[in-house]
Design an enzyme around this catalytic site. Structure first.
Site, short mmCIF file in Angstrom:
data_model
loop_
_atom_site.label_atom_id
_atom_site.label_comp_id
_atom_site.label_asym_id
_atom_site.label_seq_id
_atom_site.Cartn_x
_atom_site.Cartn_y
_atom_site.Cartn_z
N ALA A 165 44.52 29.55 32.43
CA ALA A 165 45.01 30.01 33.72
C ALA A 165 45.05 28.81 34.64
O ALA A 165 44.72 27.69 34.24
CB ALA A 165 44.12 31.12 34.27
N ASP A 305 42.17 42.22 43.07
CA ASP A 305 43.10 41.39 42.28
C ASP A 305 43.32 42.01 40.90
O ASP A 305 43.35 41.31 39.90
CB ASP A 305 42.54 39.97 42.14
CG ASP A 305 43.59 38.99 41.61
OD1 ASP A 305 44.79 39.20 41.88
OD2 ASP A 305 43.22 38.02 40.93
#
Length: 488
Positions: A165, A305
């Site tokens: 990521a 999130d």
């Protein structure tokens, strides 16, 4: 080390090697809430859905909600934050550690943001005199950062990079018992890397919350040094097979700091998991809803999130006898009358055909004992400027709701992310139109709840008054779960 100027890619999932290890499509995304619509006229809509078994779901034009989803101005967010910086939020927090969801919540005592050095009550936090590194070391019970290479040699038997990521690399390591463990390796503290507050927030919440539905945290270690050669070899292998959007980590200096989170391997992220039926779609939603309701009640938790890269899926651990009974011997018409083995909640047992795990608490908010809370202050303007995905609209919606008061508890943010989740299930998983009554009913449930919690219909933004009104009785994951159980 050389500064990295890479733009943060919130919510943009990266590529994975194969379906067996396609996990955690986005482990480092950055995490944002509402108020209450009367629940009426859904039966007619549900019957209409059942009559159109072969119809395809309409494509939602979610990005056209101009008045509601207008890009937030970062200057506006700054002004909101300044306006509220001297206020003591009226936060409801647990008086003591919570062991079960039945304990009541009491008024706040001292409220401390563990990812900041200031107590919201105006009093200094216990660790406020420590610099960020030593506060992190204190949380993980270390006196100093360990040498990175030494830690790797002491822990691994086999290791393989399985994902990445914007701010981390993800490895699968096997321990002495040959049990796979996921390592999330986060370089932090330098420009273009995760910041101390982000790491502190994720570590603290991961340590606090120990419930089914959250990845079991085995260990958190702060390490220092150049990138170990074993991990570099795996990084290069992954690059050759899959490519990479990250810089090769051989540029890190001997003073580079990392936080390594060692967690259970909990499955494949929802984006890459192959859902084969509308029943499985319903299972993903319902299990996620139950998890959020539980941690809302115990910890005043908001994920903030919860995009589909942060929802991990795997098949539920059931015996062949249970699976045969649940899937082959009954129909939905039998649910209310059949005596399910090993469960007093028939609907829950029937719907629990997949196991769901929520991950990545970088942007999350949670309360713990003695009025202590941990949250992210959402200081990055890029978070609110994303386009072309409903995920980014959710961040802006949360900003409109909280008005910069990120420390406060806004459980309706969880409802916003549940609306996003249903949108992904209905429109992004490419399931065919249902051909059976059972499948039709499962999709109908999702569409009904999607309408029920639609923020465009349930939220009214009063721009002149700078306030938000809500018409819905669903203001949290818990209230939505109660509605679902009463309805179905």
């Amino acid at each position: 080390m050389e500064s990295r100027s890479k733009v943060k890619t919130y919510g943009k999932n990266r590529r994975y090697i194969n379906k067996d290890i396609e996990i955690w499509a986005s482990l480092d995304e950055r995490p944002c809430a509402l108020k209450p619509r009367n629940i009426e006229n859904f039966n007619n809509q549900e019957r209409s859905d059942l009559e159109h078994i072969h119809s395809k779901p309409k494509k939602d034009s979610l990005l056209s909600w101009n008045i509601l989803l207008k890009k937030g101005s970062y200057k506006e967010n700054e002004l909101l934050a300044k306006r509220n910086q001297n206020l003591v939020p009226t936060v409801i927090i647990p008086a003591s550690p919570r062991d079960n969801a039945s304990k009541s919540v009491v008024s706040k005592k001292e409220v401390v943001n563990l990812s900041s050095s200031v107590a919201l009550s105006g009093k200094p936090a216990n660790n406020s005199k420590l610099d960020p590194l030593h506060r992190l070391l204190q949380i993980v019970a270390q006196e100093d950062a360990l040498p990175f290479s030494q830690f790797v040699k002491s822990q691994t038997f086999e290791i393989q990079k399985i994902g990445e990521a914007s701010y981390s690399e993800v490895y699968q390591a096997s321990n002495a018992d040959d049990v796979p463990v996921v390592w999330k390796v986060i370089p932090f503290g330098e420009d273009g890397q995760a910041q101390y507050a982000d790491v502190l927030n994720e570590v603290q919440i991961s340590q606090w919350i120990k419930v089914d539905g959250f990845a079991n945290l085995h260990q958190v270690v702060v390490v220092k040094g150049t990138y170990p050669s074993l991990l570099l070899e795996e990084w290069d292998r992954y690059l050759m097979q899959n490519g990479s959007e990250n810089d090769r980590p051989d540029s890190y200096s001997s003073t580079q700091l990392y936080c390594v989170l060692c967690l259970d391997h909990s499955g494949t992220d929802l984006e890459h998991f192959e859902l084969r039926s509308w029943r499985e779609c319903w299972s993903v939603f319902y299990e996620t809803l139950k998890i959020l309701s539980l941690v809302e009640t115990r910890y005043e938790f908001e994920h903030r999130d919860l995009h589909w890269g942060n929802i991990l899926i795997r098949k539920a651990d059931r015996s062949e006898e249970e699976v045969s009974f649940l899937l082959n011997e009954i129909s939905l018409d039998d649910i209310e009358s059949v005596d399910f083995p090993g469960s007093q909640d028939k609907a829950d047992d029937f719907d629990n055909i997949l196991q769901v795990t929520l991950i990545d608490f970088t942007l999350a908010r949670a309360s713990y004992s003695q009025g202590i809370i941990s949250y992210n202050e959402f200081n990055d303007p890029d978070l609110f400027n994303g386009v072309d995905d409903y995920q980014f609209d959710i961040y802006r919606l949360m900003s409109r709701v909280t008005k910069g008061r990120w420390a406060q508890f806004f459980p309706i943010t969880n409802v916003l992310w549940l609306h996003y989740l249903i949108h992904q299930l209905l429109h992004k998983k490419n399931l065919s139109s249902p051909l059976t009554e059972t499948e039709t009913l499962m999709r109908s449930r999702l569409k009904q709840i999607f309408r029920l919690i639609d923020p465009v219909k349930t939220m009214q933004f009063q721009q002149a008054e700078d306030s938000i009104r809500s018409k819905s009785t669903v203001t949290s994951a818990t209230s939505l779960l109660n509605w679902v159980r009463q309805k179905y």
